[in-house]
Design an enzyme around this catalytic site. Structure first.
Site, PDB file in Angstrom:
ATOM      1  N   HIS A   8     -12.561 -28.325  -7.950  1.00 19.35           N
ATOM      2  CA  HIS A   8     -11.133 -28.242  -7.648  1.00 19.35           C
ATOM      3  C   HIS A   8     -10.320 -29.353  -8.306  1.00 19.35           C
ATOM      4  CE1 HIS A   8     -11.666 -24.930  -4.924  1.00 19.35           C
ATOM      5  NE2 HIS A   8     -12.684 -25.559  -4.381  1.00 19.35           N
ATOM      6  N   CYS A  16       1.743 -32.115 -17.919  1.00 20.13           N
ATOM      7  CA  CYS A  16       3.154 -31.758 -17.908  1.00 20.13           C
ATOM      8  C   CYS A  16       3.264 -30.235 -17.888  1.00 20.13           C
ATOM      9  CB  CYS A  16       3.856 -32.322 -19.130  1.00 20.13           C
ATOM     10  SG  CYS A  16       5.582 -31.805 -19.263  1.00 20.13           S
ATOM     11  N   CYS A  19       5.247 -29.391 -21.535  1.00 14.35           N
ATOM     12  CA  CYS A  19       4.609 -29.577 -22.854  1.00 14.35           C
ATOM     13  C   CYS A  19       3.085 -29.640 -22.783  1.00 14.35           C
ATOM     14  CB  CYS A  19       5.153 -30.823 -23.538  1.00 14.35           C
ATOM     15  SG  CYS A  19       4.577 -32.390 -22.819  1.00 14.35           S
ATOM     16  N   CYS A  38       7.107 -36.379 -17.170  1.00 14.74           N
ATOM     17  CA  CYS A  38       6.480 -36.615 -18.473  1.00 14.74           C
ATOM     18  C   CYS A  38       7.184 -37.756 -19.195  1.00 14.74           C
ATOM     19  CB  CYS A  38       6.552 -35.339 -19.314  1.00 14.74           C
ATOM     20  SG  CYS A  38       5.673 -35.440 -20.889  1.00 14.74           S
ATOM     21  N   CYS A  43      11.076 -34.679 -23.485  1.00 19.18           N
ATOM     22  CA  CYS A  43      10.421 -33.706 -22.623  1.00 19.18           C
ATOM     23  C   CYS A  43      10.954 -33.823 -21.199  1.00 19.18           C
ATOM     24  CB  CYS A  43       8.895 -33.849 -22.635  1.00 19.18           C
ATOM     25  SG  CYS A  43       8.093 -32.608 -21.594  1.00 19.18           S
TER      26      CYS A  43
END
Length: 87
Positions: A8, A16, A19, A38, A43
């Site tokens: 898991h 991110c 991106c 990010c 971004c």
């Protein structure tokens, strides 16, 4: 690390959502109650910890390990499963 399969995932890394850049050391931001973003220029996407959420598929690495470790009836001598039902 190759003997430990975290089906898991974990909170030690994050990606991110915009991106897909991989980030480390995101746990401190989460523990401080802040939203992690990010750091790549231009971004600013939100980071999601590399953990499997309900309804998401297990990572490819997990399935690769199953094929590697349980092929042709060749089973490990010891298998410890903790913290998951693996339904």
């Amino acid at each position: 690390d190759e003997l430990l399969v975290m089906a898991h995932g974990g909170f030690d890394t994050a990606r991110c959502l915009k991106c897909r850049h991989k980030h480390t050391s995101v746990i401190r931001v989460l523990l401080d109650g802040e939203e992690p973003y990010c750091i790549k220029p231009h971004c600013g996407g939100i980071l999601k910890p590399d953990v499997v959420m309900y309804g998401e598929d297990l990572p490819r690495f997990y399935h690769d390990c199953i094929r590697r470790d349980f092929h042709d009836g060749n089973y490990p001598e010891l298998l410890i499963v903790m913290g998951t039902t693996l339904d």
